[in-house]
Design an enzyme around this catalytic site. Structure first.
Site, short mmCIF file in Angstrom:
data_model
loop_
_atom_site.label_atom_id
_atom_site.label_comp_id
_atom_site.label_asym_id
_atom_site.label_seq_id
_atom_site.Cartn_x
_atom_site.Cartn_y
_atom_site.Cartn_z
N ARG A 77 0.85 -1.19 0.00
CA ARG A 77 0.00 0.00 0.00
C ARG A 77 0.89 1.24 0.00
NH1 ARG A 77 -2.40 1.16 4.46
NH2 ARG A 77 -1.24 -0.28 5.77
N ASP B 265 5.71 -8.95 9.87
CA ASP B 265 5.96 -7.66 10.51
C ASP B 265 7.47 -7.42 10.49
OD1 ASP B 265 6.38 -5.54 12.34
OD2 ASP B 265 4.48 -6.00 13.32
N VAL B 266 7.90 -6.31 9.92
CA VAL B 266 9.35 -6.07 9.78
C VAL B 266 10.04 -5.89 11.13
CG1 VAL B 266 9.25 -5.10 7.45
CG2 VAL B 266 9.06 -3.56 9.44
N TYR C 291 9.29 10.04 16.04
CA TYR C 291 9.30 9.72 14.60
C TYR C 291 10.43 10.50 13.91
CZ TYR C 291 7.52 9.36 9.78
OH TYR C 291 7.38 9.12 8.42
N LYS D 69 13.66 8.95 11.96
CA LYS D 69 13.88 9.25 10.55
C LYS D 69 15.25 9.92 10.36
CE LYS D 69 10.33 7.48 8.51
NZ LYS D 69 10.58 6.23 7.76
N1 LIG Z 1 2.68 9.12 4.23
C1 LIG Z 1 3.48 10.18 4.19
O1 LIG Z 1 3.04 11.32 3.93
C2 LIG Z 1 4.96 10.01 4.46
C3 LIG Z 1 5.80 11.16 4.43
C4 LIG Z 1 7.16 11.00 4.62
C5 LIG Z 1 7.70 9.73 4.82
N2 LIG Z 1 6.87 8.64 4.85
C6 LIG Z 1 7.51 7.32 5.02
O2 LIG Z 1 7.26 6.58 3.84
C7 LIG Z 1 7.13 5.19 4.16
C8 LIG Z 1 5.78 4.66 3.63
O3 LIG Z 1 4.75 5.45 4.18
P1 LIG Z 1 3.20 5.19 3.83
O4 LIG Z 1 2.45 6.34 4.37
O5 LIG Z 1 3.09 4.82 2.42
O6 LIG Z 1 2.94 3.93 4.77
P2 LIG Z 1 1.61 3.00 4.98
O7 LIG Z 1 0.60 3.33 3.92
O8 LIG Z 1 1.21 3.12 6.38
O9 LIG Z 1 2.21 1.55 4.78
C9 LIG Z 1 2.95 1.26 3.68
C10 LIG Z 1 3.25 -0.21 3.62
O10 LIG Z 1 4.05 -0.66 4.73
C11 LIG Z 1 3.44 -1.83 5.28
N3 LIG Z 1 3.81 -1.86 6.70
C12 LIG Z 1 3.55 -0.93 7.63
N4 LIG Z 1 4.05 -1.32 8.82
C13 LIG Z 1 4.64 -2.53 8.62
C14 LIG Z 1 5.31 -3.46 9.46
N5 LIG Z 1 5.49 -3.21 10.77
N6 LIG Z 1 5.76 -4.61 8.91
C15 LIG Z 1 5.58 -4.88 7.61
N7 LIG Z 1 4.96 -4.05 6.76
C16 LIG Z 1 4.49 -2.88 7.27
C17 LIG Z 1 1.96 -1.65 5.00
O11 LIG Z 1 1.21 -2.86 4.97
P3 LIG Z 1 0.53 -3.49 6.31
O12 LIG Z 1 -0.16 -2.38 7.01
O13 LIG Z 1 -0.37 -4.55 5.78
O14 LIG Z 1 1.67 -4.05 7.10
C18 LIG Z 1 2.01 -1.07 3.59
O15 LIG Z 1 2.24 -2.08 2.64
C19 LIG Z 1 7.28 5.08 5.67
O16 LIG Z 1 8.62 4.76 5.97
C20 LIG Z 1 6.94 6.48 6.16
O17 LIG Z 1 7.55 6.77 7.39
C21 LIG Z 1 5.52 8.75 4.67
#
Ligand SMILES: NC(=O)c1ccc[n+]([C@@H]2O[C@H](COP(=O)([O-])OP(=O)(O)OC[C@H]3O[C@@H](n4cnc5c(N)ncnc54)[C@H](OP(=O)(O)O)[C@@H]3O)[C@@H](O)[C@H]2O)c1
Length: 274
Positions: free
Chosen positions: A32, A80-81, A171, A175
């Site tokens: 996702r 889970d990672v 967080y 990061k």
């Molecule tokens: N969203 C933003 O605006 C944003 C901004 C800056 C940086 N980021 C960074 O970008 C990355 C992705 O963010 P996102 O918002 O796309 O995340 P997300 O939608 O919450 O999750 C992305 C993916 O990671 C998996 N995941 C989450 N926790 C996990 C775990 N403990 N073990 C295994 N898989 C896990 C989720 O699947 P499941 O839930 O099924 O495990 C999903 O496939 C993260 O590192 C986040 O910190 C995000």
């Protein structure tokens, strides 16, 4: 905002090239959000993919969708990672299946807890493990497989929160540590031809997620939030995925130990964070 094929959002358009044809890449958290966009872009570019996430149904629907689009089936595992043995076993299995790895993306991550007065020690340690611990163990497990491929590229997904202050210090601190980790590992693993870089997305406009919901449910708050951005628009996960693909490709062979913000010059969080 309409969804379009290729470009800044939507699914990769026909013939969209990313320089990853034939590369064997493992992405954590690829079912996702940003991880899914990375997987889809790489698959459309001809890469062989392995990915993991906790929810099996999401992995199944990703597999079905990629297969229906003619991009083959990724090697997936529901885990889970933050569970070290499960992650290590998955990396090992992917490395053996592909006879080596050319690229690894540490994308899974996130935050637990709220402000410093509410967040407890578990919030701090879980946030650390999800982001930094997982990345360190992922890279360690992948190194033999990257060496077997003659070197490769590691991309660590950090965040704007890792270099610009905002709420949820646990967080931001994790990061920031990922950004440092990437620079340190680039030096340590460079002699083996392994490049390591960090990418820091700004607040991403992901369909159905936090900022997209704010855009539709609280348009005035969203307008205040985005007003400070030079074009008044958040970055899209597709735009971030394109930078990740570049870092995995040979076109970036001279880039290692770098930190690349992909945030459209965003400079201010909401009261709840970036
Ligand atoms: N969203 C933003 O605006 C944003 C901004 C800056 C940086 N980021 C960074 O970008 C990355 C992705 O963010 P996102 O918002 O796309 O995340 P997300 O939608 O919450 O999750 C992305 C993916 O990671 C998996 N995941 C989450 N926790 C996990 C775990 N403990 N073990 C295994 N898989 C896990 C989720 O699947 P499941 O839930 O099924 O495990 C999903 O496939 C993260 O590192 C986040 O910190 C995000």
């Amino acid at each position: 905002m309409a969804s379009v094929s290729g470009g800044r959002e939507g699914r990769p358009g026909p013939g969209e090239r990313s320089g990853v044809d034939g590369k064997r890449v493992l992405v954590t958290g690829g079912s996702r959000g940003l991880g899914e966009q990375i997987v889809r872009l790489l698959a459309a570019g001809g890469a062989r993919l392995a990915t993991c996430a906790r929810t099996p149904e999401h992995l199944r629907s990703l597999t079905a969708s990629l297969s229906a689009e003619g991009h083959g089936e990724p090697f997936t595992s529901a885990l889970d990672v933050t569970a070290p043995e499960l992650l290590e076993r998955f990396v090992e299995a992917a490395g053996i299946r592909f006879s080596g790895l050319d690229g690894v993306v540490a994308c899974a991550g996130g935050a637990r807890g709220r402000g410093v007065e509410e967040a407890d020690s578990q919030d701090w340690s879980l946030t650390w493990e999800m982001n930094v611990g997982h990345t360190a163990r992922l890279v360690k497990a992948a190194v033999p497989h990257l060496r077997r491929a003659g070197g490769g590229s590691v991309v660590v997904i950090a965040s704007i929160s890792g270099w610009k202050p905002g709420p949820q210090a646990q967080y931001g601190a994790a990061k920031a540590a990922q950004i440092h980790l990437a620079a340190s590992l680039a030096r340590e693993l460079g002699p083996d031809g392994i490049r390591v870089n960090a990418v820091s997305p700004g607040s991403m406009l992901i369909p159905g997620k936090r900022w997209d919901r704010m855009r539709t449910e609280e348009p005035e708050a969203y307008a205040r939030f985005t007003a400070e951005l030079p074009r008044g628009e958040l970055v899209t996960p597709r735009e971030v995925a394109q930078v990740v693909a570049f870092l995995l490709s040979d076109a970036s062979s001279g880039v290692s130990g770098a930190h690349l913000p992909v945030d459209r010059a965003q400079n201010a969080p909401t009261p709840g964070g970036y």
